[in-house]
Design a protein around this motif. Structure first.
Motif, PDB file in Angstrom:
ATOM      1  N   PHE A 188       0.860  -1.183   0.000  1.00 36.69           N
ATOM      2  CA  PHE A 188       0.000   0.000   0.000  1.00 36.69           C
ATOM      3  C   PHE A 188       0.898   1.234   0.000  1.00 36.69           C
ATOM      4  CE2 PHE A 188      -2.873  -3.220   1.556  1.00 36.69           C
ATOM      5  CZ  PHE A 188      -4.063  -2.887   0.936  1.00 36.69           C
ATOM      6  N   VAL A 189       1.251   1.675  -1.201  1.00 34.65           N
ATOM      7  CA  VAL A 189       2.139   2.830  -1.315  1.00 34.65           C
ATOM      8  C   VAL A 189       1.325   4.119  -1.227  1.00 34.65           C
ATOM      9  CG1 VAL A 189       3.848   1.595  -2.683  1.00 34.65           C
ATOM     10  CG2 VAL A 189       2.000   2.802  -3.835  1.00 34.65           C
ATOM     11  N   ASP A 190       2.013   5.200  -0.908  1.00 27.82           N
ATOM     12  CA  ASP A 190       1.365   6.512  -0.855  1.00 27.82           C
ATOM     13  C   ASP A 190       2.204   7.493  -1.656  1.00 27.82           C
ATOM     14  OD1 ASP A 190       0.159   8.916  -0.314  1.00 27.82           O
ATOM     15  OD2 ASP A 190       0.044   8.611   1.857  1.00 27.82           O
ATOM     16  N   VAL A 223      -7.232  -5.674   5.208  1.00 29.19           N
ATOM     17  CA  VAL A 223      -8.297  -4.667   5.293  1.00 29.19           C
ATOM     18  C   VAL A 223      -7.805  -3.473   6.108  1.00 29.19           C
ATOM     19  CG1 VAL A 223     -10.568  -4.181   6.301  1.00 29.19           C
ATOM     20  CG2 VAL A 223     -10.229  -6.240   4.910  1.00 29.19           C
ATOM     21  N   GLU A 224      -7.122  -3.731   7.204  1.00 30.16           N
ATOM     22  CA  GLU A 224      -6.604  -2.631   8.032  1.00 30.16           C
ATOM     23  C   GLU A 224      -5.603  -1.772   7.260  1.00 30.16           C
ATOM     24  OE1 GLU A 224      -7.474  -1.193  10.910  1.00 30.16           O
ATOM     25  OE2 GLU A 224      -9.158  -2.562  10.659  1.00 30.16           O
ATOM     26  N   GLU A 225      -4.755  -2.414   6.461  1.00 31.13           N
ATOM     27  CA  GLU A 225      -3.800  -1.650   5.651  1.00 31.13           C
ATOM     28  C   GLU A 225      -4.532  -0.817   4.596  1.00 31.13           C
ATOM     29  OE1 GLU A 225       0.136  -3.221   4.507  1.00 31.13           O
ATOM     30  OE2 GLU A 225      -0.654  -5.124   5.259  1.00 31.13           O
ATOM     31  N   ALA A 226      -5.541  -1.395   3.974  1.00 30.38           N
ATOM     32  CA  ALA A 226      -6.316  -0.658   2.972  1.00 30.38           C
ATOM     33  C   ALA A 226      -7.017   0.532   3.620  1.00 30.38           C
ATOM     34  CB  ALA A 226      -7.334  -1.579   2.302  1.00 30.38           C
ATOM     35  N   LEU A 227      -7.600   0.295   4.790  1.00 31.47           N
ATOM     36  CA  LEU A 227      -8.260   1.396   5.503  1.00 31.47           C
ATOM     37  C   LEU A 227      -7.255   2.483   5.864  1.00 31.47           C
ATOM     38  CD1 LEU A 227     -10.666  -0.587   7.863  1.00 31.47           C
ATOM     39  CD2 LEU A 227     -11.330   0.907   5.959  1.00 31.47           C
ATOM     40  N   GLY A 228      -6.069   2.072   6.265  1.00 31.82           N
ATOM     41  CA  GLY A 228      -5.036   3.053   6.598  1.00 31.82           C
ATOM     42  C   GLY A 228      -4.686   3.922   5.404  1.00 31.82           C
ATOM     43  N   ALA A 240      -5.388   7.974   5.083  1.00 28.49           N
ATOM     44  CA  ALA A 240      -4.336   8.941   4.730  1.00 28.49           C
ATOM     45  C   ALA A 240      -4.831   9.861   3.614  1.00 28.49           C
ATOM     46  CB  ALA A 240      -3.068   8.206   4.304  1.00 28.49           C
ATOM     47  N   ALA A 241      -5.541   9.293   2.642  1.00 29.31           N
ATOM     48  CA  ALA A 241      -6.110  10.110   1.566  1.00 29.31           C
ATOM     49  C   ALA A 241      -7.185  11.038   2.112  1.00 29.31           C
ATOM     50  CB  ALA A 241      -6.681   9.210   0.473  1.00 29.31           C
ATOM     51  N   GLN A 242      -7.944  10.529   3.066  1.00 34.71           N
ATOM     52  CA  GLN A 242      -8.984  11.339   3.713  1.00 34.71           C
ATOM     53  C   GLN A 242      -8.354  12.528   4.439  1.00 34.71           C
ATOM     54  OE1 GLN A 242     -11.355   9.203   6.679  1.00 34.71           O
ATOM     55  NE2 GLN A 242     -13.153   9.569   5.388  1.00 34.71           N
ATOM     56  N   ASP A 243      -7.259  12.271   5.144  1.00 35.49           N
ATOM     57  CA  ASP A 243      -6.564  13.343   5.877  1.00 35.49           C
ATOM     58  C   ASP A 243      -6.045  14.434   4.947  1.00 35.49           C
ATOM     59  OD1 ASP A 243      -7.036  11.964   8.212  1.00 35.49           O
ATOM     60  OD2 ASP A 243      -5.009  11.110   8.347  1.00 35.49           O
ATOM     61  N   LYS A 244      -5.763  14.063   3.690  1.00 35.92           N
ATOM     62  CA  LYS A 244      -5.263  15.034   2.704  1.00 35.92           C
ATOM     63  C   LYS A 244      -6.393  15.684   1.918  1.00 35.92           C
ATOM     64  CE  LYS A 244      -0.930  12.569   2.044  1.00 35.92           C
ATOM     65  NZ  LYS A 244      -0.178  11.659   1.183  1.00 35.92           N
ATOM     66  N   GLY A 245      -7.649  15.350   2.258  1.00 36.38           N
ATOM     67  CA  GLY A 245      -8.786  15.941   1.559  1.00 36.38           C
ATOM     68  C   GLY A 245      -9.102  15.291   0.231  1.00 36.38           C
ATOM     69  N   GLN A 246      -8.491  14.125  -0.055  1.00 40.92           N
ATOM     70  CA  GLN A 246      -8.754  13.442  -1.321  1.00 40.92           C
ATOM     71  C   GLN A 246     -10.023  12.600  -1.256  1.00 40.92           C
ATOM     72  OE1 GLN A 246      -5.111  11.251  -1.861  1.00 40.92           O
ATOM     73  NE2 GLN A 246      -4.034  13.013  -2.723  1.00 40.92           N
ATOM     74  N   ILE A 247     -10.467  12.295  -0.047  1.00 47.01           N
ATOM     75  CA  ILE A 247     -11.709  11.567   0.191  1.00 47.01           C
ATOM     76  C   ILE A 247     -12.468  12.330   1.269  1.00 47.01           C
ATOM     77  CG2 ILE A 247     -12.704   9.413   1.074  1.00 47.01           C
ATOM     78  CD1 ILE A 247     -10.286   7.933  -0.055  1.00 47.01           C
ATOM     79  N   PRO A 248     -13.765  12.562   1.087  1.00 49.59           N
ATOM     80  CA  PRO A 248     -14.531  13.327   2.078  1.00 49.59           C
ATOM     81  C   PRO A 248     -14.523  12.676   3.462  1.00 49.59           C
ATOM     82  CG  PRO A 248     -15.787  13.078   0.058  1.00 49.59           C
ATOM     83  CD  PRO A 248     -14.592  12.187  -0.068  1.00 49.59           C
ATOM     84  N   PRO A 249     -14.638  13.482   4.507  1.00 49.85           N
ATOM     85  CA  PRO A 249     -14.571  12.953   5.877  1.00 49.85           C
ATOM     86  C   PRO A 249     -15.710  12.000   6.227  1.00 49.85           C
ATOM     87  CG  PRO A 249     -15.052  15.319   5.888  1.00 49.85           C
ATOM     88  CD  PRO A 249     -14.722  14.948   4.483  1.00 49.85           C
ATOM     89  N   HIS A 250     -16.855  12.123   5.569  1.00 50.46           N
ATOM     90  CA  HIS A 250     -18.013  11.278   5.899  1.00 50.46           C
ATOM     91  C   HIS A 250     -18.011   9.949   5.145  1.00 50.46           C
ATOM     92  CE1 HIS A 250     -19.119  13.415   2.207  1.00 50.46           C
ATOM     93  NE2 HIS A 250     -19.783  12.300   1.920  1.00 50.46           N
ATOM     94  N   VAL A 260     -13.543  -0.450   0.874  1.00 50.09           N
ATOM     95  CA  VAL A 260     -12.612  -1.582   0.781  1.00 50.09           C
ATOM     96  C   VAL A 260     -13.327  -2.797   0.190  1.00 50.09           C
ATOM     97  CG1 VAL A 260     -11.204  -3.202   2.114  1.00 50.09           C
ATOM     98  CG2 VAL A 260     -11.121  -0.758   2.639  1.00 50.09           C
ATOM     99  N   GLU A 261     -14.536  -3.061   0.641  1.00 49.52           N
ATOM    100  CA  GLU A 261     -15.295  -4.194   0.095  1.00 49.52           C
ATOM    101  C   GLU A 261     -15.595  -3.991  -1.388  1.00 49.52           C
ATOM    102  OE1 GLU A 261     -18.630  -5.600   2.272  1.00 49.52           O
ATOM    103  OE2 GLU A 261     -17.559  -5.615   4.169  1.00 49.52           O
ATOM    104  N   MET A 262     -15.895  -2.755  -1.758  1.00 50.90           N
ATOM    105  CA  MET A 262     -16.182  -2.472  -3.159  1.00 50.90           C
ATOM    106  C   MET A 262     -14.946  -2.655  -4.040  1.00 50.90           C
ATOM    107  SD  MET A 262     -18.629   0.868  -2.600  1.00 50.90           S
ATOM    108  CE  MET A 262     -18.627   1.364  -4.304  1.00 50.90           C
ATOM    109  N   LEU A 263     -13.782  -2.354  -3.507  1.00 50.22           N
ATOM    110  CA  LEU A 263     -12.556  -2.521  -4.279  1.00 50.22           C
ATOM    111  C   LEU A 263     -12.193  -3.994  -4.461  1.00 50.22           C
ATOM    112  CD1 LEU A 263     -10.194   0.242  -2.838  1.00 50.22           C
ATOM    113  CD2 LEU A 263     -10.839  -0.027  -5.243  1.00 50.22           C
ATOM    114  N   TYR A 264     -12.229  -4.739  -3.362  1.00 51.16           N
ATOM    115  CA  TYR A 264     -11.783  -6.129  -3.414  1.00 51.16           C
ATOM    116  C   TYR A 264     -12.856  -7.099  -3.895  1.00 51.16           C
ATOM    117  CZ  TYR A 264      -7.551  -4.908  -0.831  1.00 51.16           C
ATOM    118  OH  TYR A 264      -6.355  -4.379  -0.446  1.00 51.16           O
TER     119      TYR A 264
END
Length: 196
Positions: free
Chosen positions: A75-77, A131-136, A140-150, A157-161
């Motif tokens: 899980f790269v960033d 799953v925990e790594e994916a959520l992490g 991180a994207a959420q913290d940068k504003g790339q994904i909304p807070p809600h 994660v389920e939708m991706l996998y």
């Protein structure tokens, strides 16, 4: 006779030989025809050695598969959540599409329905940590504003996998780069990520 902790300590060379033997046999014979006896013979160890470290052939193959999956799908960033998810999902698809890993994982999944211990091990050693790594990574994207807070990150994660494993289990055609990109874009749009 009481076994000392030292005698139970794994020999890394023997462990690697066992994992490689299990994967090779899975490729050659198919998961259903692999036995602990055959793994032991191919690896040059005793059955007792294998059973000391793993309860079943499924557990051996699970360890081999998990190591390969973790190595192949970090899980790269890079700062671009879309690009990072595309790379990650495409790497998982690639690993699942080739022997020995695809057939090994399909075999493991088939065992889950009648092996509660293996099902618990898959959950604890493979599914939950990934799953925990994916959520992490999504947080991180959420913290940068790339994904909304809600946004519902566990559902994301389920939708991706989900589509990846659905296609694998049903032996549908492997997702290509374009399909993976469309999947990631769809998931990010559903989260209302800016730019998607």
């Amino acid at each position: 006779m009481i076994t000392s902790p030292t005698s139970l300590r794994r020999s890394e060379r023997a462990r690697r030989a066992i994992l490689l033997a299990a994967l090779d046999l899975c490729t050659e014979r198919g998961y259903g025809r692999v036995t602990v006896e055959a793994i032991a013979a191919r690896a040059g160890v005793s059955k007792k050695t294998i059973y000391r470290w793993w309860p079943t052939k499924g557990a051996v193959l699970l360890e081999a598969f998990t190591e390969a999956l973790v190595d192949a799908t970090p899980f790269v960033d890079t700062g671009d959540i879309g690009a990072d998810l595309r790379t990650h999902v495409a790497s998982a698809v690639k690993l699942l599409s080739v022997p020995p890993f695809g057939p090994a994982y399909a075999g493991i999944l088939s065992e889950l329905h009648h092996d509660d211990v293996l099902a618990k091990t898959v959950k604890e050693q493979l599914v939950d940590p990934r799953v925990e790594e994916a959520l992490g990574r999504l947080r991180a994207a959420q913290d940068k504003g790339q994904i909304p807070p809600h946004a519902d990150l566990p559902l994301a994660v389920e939708m991706l996998y989900g589509p990846v494993y659905y296609r694998h289990v049903l032996r549908k055609p492997v997702q290509d780069e374009e399909t993976v990109a469309a999947l990631v874009a769809h998931v990010l749009r559903s989260l209302r990520a800016p730019g998607y």
